[in-house]
Design an enzyme around this catalytic site. Structure first.
Site, PDB file in Angstrom:
ATOM      1  N   LYS A  80     -53.835  33.132 -26.201  1.00 51.06           N
ATOM      2  CA  LYS A  80     -54.512  34.418 -26.069  1.00 51.06           C
ATOM      3  C   LYS A  80     -55.427  34.611 -27.267  1.00 51.06           C
ATOM      4  O   LYS A  80     -55.097  34.180 -28.378  1.00 51.06           O
ATOM      5  CB  LYS A  80     -53.466  35.544 -26.058  1.00 51.06           C
ATOM      6  CG  LYS A  80     -53.959  36.833 -25.497  1.00 51.06           C
ATOM      7  CD  LYS A  80     -53.807  36.888 -23.997  1.00 51.06           C
ATOM      8  CE  LYS A  80     -54.347  38.187 -23.446  1.00 51.06           C
ATOM      9  NZ  LYS A  80     -54.139  38.326 -22.002  1.00 51.06           N
ATOM     10  N   GLY A 179     -50.410  54.000  -9.824  1.00 53.95           N
ATOM     11  CA  GLY A 179     -51.696  53.366 -10.130  1.00 53.95           C
ATOM     12  C   GLY A 179     -52.258  52.645  -8.924  1.00 53.95           C
ATOM     13  O   GLY A 179     -51.701  51.639  -8.470  1.00 53.95           O
ATOM     14  N   VAL A 180     -53.350  53.185  -8.391  1.00 46.24           N
ATOM     15  CA  VAL A 180     -53.958  52.540  -7.214  1.00 46.24           C
ATOM     16  C   VAL A 180     -55.367  52.046  -7.560  1.00 46.24           C
ATOM     17  O   VAL A 180     -56.336  52.336  -6.890  1.00 46.24           O
ATOM     18  CB  VAL A 180     -53.979  53.476  -5.977  1.00 46.24           C
ATOM     19  CG1 VAL A 180     -52.575  53.652  -5.438  1.00 46.24           C
ATOM     20  CG2 VAL A 180     -54.604  54.825  -6.308  1.00 46.24           C
ATOM     21  N   GLY A 181     -55.444  51.294  -8.653  1.00 42.67           N
ATOM     22  CA  GLY A 181     -56.705  50.669  -9.048  1.00 42.67           C
ATOM     23  C   GLY A 181     -56.905  49.392  -8.248  1.00 42.67           C
ATOM     24  O   GLY A 181     -56.587  49.331  -7.057  1.00 42.67           O
ATOM     25  N   VAL A 183     -55.385  46.373  -8.244  1.00 37.43           N
ATOM     26  CA  VAL A 183     -54.187  45.749  -7.675  1.00 37.43           C
ATOM     27  C   VAL A 183     -53.435  46.738  -6.780  1.00 37.43           C
ATOM     28  O   VAL A 183     -53.116  46.441  -5.625  1.00 37.43           O
ATOM     29  CB  VAL A 183     -53.261  45.232  -8.805  1.00 37.43           C
ATOM     30  CG1 VAL A 183     -51.937  44.771  -8.246  1.00 37.43           C
ATOM     31  CG2 VAL A 183     -53.945  44.101  -9.566  1.00 37.43           C
TER      32      VAL A 183
HETATM   33  P1  NAD Z   1     -57.090  49.007 -12.822  1.00 37.88           P
HETATM   34  O1  NAD Z   1     -57.596  49.562 -14.107  1.00 37.88           O
HETATM   35  O2  NAD Z   1     -58.048  48.683 -11.743  1.00 37.88           O
HETATM   36  O3  NAD Z   1     -55.991  49.999 -12.189  1.00 37.88           O
HETATM   37  C1  NAD Z   1     -55.061  50.699 -12.946  1.00 37.88           C
HETATM   38  C2  NAD Z   1     -54.948  52.097 -12.331  1.00 37.88           C
HETATM   39  O4  NAD Z   1     -53.905  52.808 -12.974  1.00 37.88           O
HETATM   40  C3  NAD Z   1     -56.231  52.925 -12.497  1.00 37.88           C
HETATM   41  O5  NAD Z   1     -56.654  53.433 -11.246  1.00 37.88           O
HETATM   42  C4  NAD Z   1     -55.808  54.028 -13.470  1.00 37.88           C
HETATM   43  O6  NAD Z   1     -56.493  55.250 -13.227  1.00 37.88           O
HETATM   44  C5  NAD Z   1     -54.329  54.134 -13.171  1.00 37.88           C
HETATM   45  N1  NAD Z   1     -53.529  54.751 -14.235  1.00 37.88           N
HETATM   46  C6  NAD Z   1     -53.632  54.583 -15.562  1.00 37.88           C
HETATM   47  N2  NAD Z   1     -52.693  55.310 -16.202  1.00 37.88           N
HETATM   48  C7  NAD Z   1     -51.966  55.922 -15.230  1.00 37.88           C
HETATM   49  C8  NAD Z   1     -50.855  56.797 -15.251  1.00 37.88           C
HETATM   50  N3  NAD Z   1     -50.294  57.183 -16.393  1.00 37.88           N
HETATM   51  N4  NAD Z   1     -50.357  57.234 -14.068  1.00 37.88           N
HETATM   52  C9  NAD Z   1     -50.908  56.850 -12.912  1.00 37.88           C
HETATM   53  N5  NAD Z   1     -51.980  56.018 -12.829  1.00 37.88           N
HETATM   54  C10 NAD Z   1     -52.490  55.570 -13.988  1.00 37.88           C
HETATM   55  O7  NAD Z   1     -56.216  47.731 -13.233  1.00 37.88           O
HETATM   56  P2  NAD Z   1     -55.665  46.587 -12.261  1.00 37.88           P
HETATM   57  O8  NAD Z   1     -56.555  45.406 -12.362  1.00 37.88           O
HETATM   58  O9  NAD Z   1     -55.349  47.168 -10.934  1.00 37.88           O
HETATM   59  O10 NAD Z   1     -54.323  46.211 -13.018  1.00 37.88           O
HETATM   60  C11 NAD Z   1     -53.172  47.034 -12.930  1.00 37.88           C
HETATM   61  C12 NAD Z   1     -52.037  46.406 -13.731  1.00 37.88           C
HETATM   62  O11 NAD Z   1     -51.760  45.104 -13.239  1.00 37.88           O
HETATM   63  C13 NAD Z   1     -52.328  46.226 -15.221  1.00 37.88           C
HETATM   64  O12 NAD Z   1     -51.133  46.407 -15.945  1.00 37.88           O
HETATM   65  C14 NAD Z   1     -52.774  44.778 -15.325  1.00 37.88           C
HETATM   66  O13 NAD Z   1     -52.542  44.242 -16.618  1.00 37.88           O
HETATM   67  C15 NAD Z   1     -51.878  44.137 -14.289  1.00 37.88           C
HETATM   68  N6  NAD Z   1     -52.376  42.883 -13.731  1.00 37.88           N
HETATM   69  C16 NAD Z   1     -53.561  42.851 -13.068  1.00 37.88           C
HETATM   70  C17 NAD Z   1     -54.019  41.655 -12.521  1.00 37.88           C
HETATM   71  C18 NAD Z   1     -55.316  41.593 -11.748  1.00 37.88           C
HETATM   72  O14 NAD Z   1     -55.529  40.573 -11.057  1.00 37.88           O
HETATM   73  N7  NAD Z   1     -56.159  42.611 -11.810  1.00 37.88           N
HETATM   74  C19 NAD Z   1     -53.255  40.464 -12.656  1.00 37.88           C
HETATM   75  C20 NAD Z   1     -52.016  40.539 -13.308  1.00 37.88           C
HETATM   76  C21 NAD Z   1     -51.597  41.751 -13.849  1.00 37.88           C
END
Ligand code: NAD
Length: 358
Positions: A80, A179-181, A183
């Site tokens: 990392k 969290g509905v981002g 993933v």
């Molecule tokens: P993202 O930023 O698209 O989505 C995260 C969501 O969580 C956002 O919509 C944000 O508004 C919401 N959020 C933040 N704080 C919050 C809270 N306190 N309560 C409710 N919602 C909250 O990120 P992502 O790419 O969807 O990743 C989500 C998680 O998965 C992260 O921890 C990331 O490290 C992990 N992850 C992602 C991937 C990937 O392929 N994107 C791979 C492995 C792990």
């Protein structure tokens, strides 16, 4: 505390710091293990309060990548990079070119990619100085957004965990997603299609409303997600969702979601186990994203186009590995995260022994 005494050091092969006077770049690249192949893990840019804090984070994250890559059955080790600085004010193409030179100085022992504060355009700058960069856009080997692959792996993992813990299929099961981002949004759609009932929350109200409309879900305020009557809790926001404060509030019998570092500390994993909750270890169930990135590294190394069928095959294996973790934990009466850590360490140790013998 010195480097070698840090609890996060745990046998790192190398820890490299680079300073570039012209751009002000300060970066630490931690290489935990190259036993299974070149170390791979993203680059995080963060305004760390001190160099010690940056070092701790680099060590912790790089060791975690070793475990994640091993459990995803990738021919990659763990590493990392962290760049000390504010990504909103201090980014320049020249800074990332200097970072690229730092990566290149390691001669391929470390492959970099995106993480918090770093975008594909930053990586394009780094790529001008080194070929050891994944997560680029617009070339045949590019792997694109990993989130759909991550979400598919999590969906399969949730289904498996529900079968093990509740002895039923997803139809009619209630899943609470925090969290509905990227993933969480894809995961919600897949679970909805499989007949699950959804309870969703997000601090981003517009994104939340859009996903809820597509999936017929109930919406709750961010602080209420832990108190819902759900069968499954899927943390898909930030780390530390399961902690001393939230643990007693959980009703779910399964915790399975996409966020990294879901447990505030390892003791929380044991407490979940003692409460009879089946926890799908985060770095196993969310390995789809790094599998996708590994597909790009593989294609770049071979001078080929990205091959989605290779990624699919690895995703199938990932769910089998999760199954092995859950089954061993159930059979041995132990917390799942302890079993997963043990398996990851054994895979790394075996690769190291084979390398030495070769
Ligand atoms: P993202 O930023 O698209 O989505 C995260 C969501 O969580 C956002 O919509 C944000 O508004 C919401 N959020 C933040 N704080 C919050 C809270 N306190 N309560 C409710 N919602 C909250 O990120 P992502 O790419 O969807 O990743 C989500 C998680 O998965 C992260 O921890 C990331 O490290 C992990 N992850 C992602 C991937 C990937 O392929 N994107 C791979 C492995 C792990």
């Amino acid at each position: 505390m010195t480097l070698f005494d840090s609890p996060a050091f745990e046998g790192h092969e190398g820890v490299h710091s680079f300073f570039d006077e012209k751009t002000g770049l300060k970066t630490i690249i931690a290489v935990h293990s190259t036993a299974r192949g070149p170390a791979a893990g993203g680059c995080r840019m963060w305004p760390y309060a001190s160099a010690e804090a940056a070092l701790e984070d680099a060590l912790r994250l790089s060791r975690a990548m070793s475990y994640k890559n091993a459990m995803a059955d990738l021919e990659l080790g763990g590493g990392k990079a962290v760049i000390i600085g504010d990504s909103r004010t201090m980014k320049t193409p020249a800074l990332f070119e200097a970072f690229g030179r730092a990566v290149d100085a390691l001669g391929g022992r470390y492959w970099t990619a995106e993480d918090v504060g770093v975008s594909p355009s930053d990586l394009a700058s780094a790529r001008k100085q080194t070929r050891f960069v994944a997560g680029l856009e617009g070339h045949p080997a590019a792997s694109g957004d990993p989130s759909p692959v991550t979400a598919e792996g999590i969906f399969r993992g949730v289904r498996l965990s529900v079968r093990r813990a509740l002895k039923r299929d997803l139809d009619g099961v209630t899943v609470a997603i925090q969290g509905v981002g990227h993933v969480g949004g894809f995961l919600a759609e897949k679970l909805h299609a499989a007949g699950a009932k959804l309870i969703l929350t997000d601090v981003n109200e517009a994104a939340l409303a859009a996903v809820a409309e597509r999936t017929g879900a109930q919406i709750v305020a961010p602080g209420e997600i832990f108190d819902t009557e759900a069968d499954v809790f899927a943390p898909c926001a930030l780390g530390g969702a399961i902690n001393q404060e939230t643990l007693p509030r959980l009703r779910a019998k399964v915790v399975a979601g996409g966020a990294n570092n879901q447990l505030a500390d390892p003791e929380i994993g044991r407490a979940l186990f003692e409460m009879g909750v089946l926890y799908a270890p985060d770095y196993v169930i969310n390995g789809g994203g790094i599998i996708n990135v590994a597909g790009e590294i593989r294609a770049l190394e071979r001078g080929e186009a990205f091959d989605p069928s290779w990624v699919d095959a690895k995703l199938v294996k990932l769910t089998q590995t999760l199954e092995e973790v859950l089954d061993r934990a159930i059979a041995e009466g132990r917390p799942t995260h302890e079993v997963a850590n043990e398996m990851a360490k054994a895979r790394i140790a075996q690769a190291a022994a084979e390398k030495l013998a070769a």
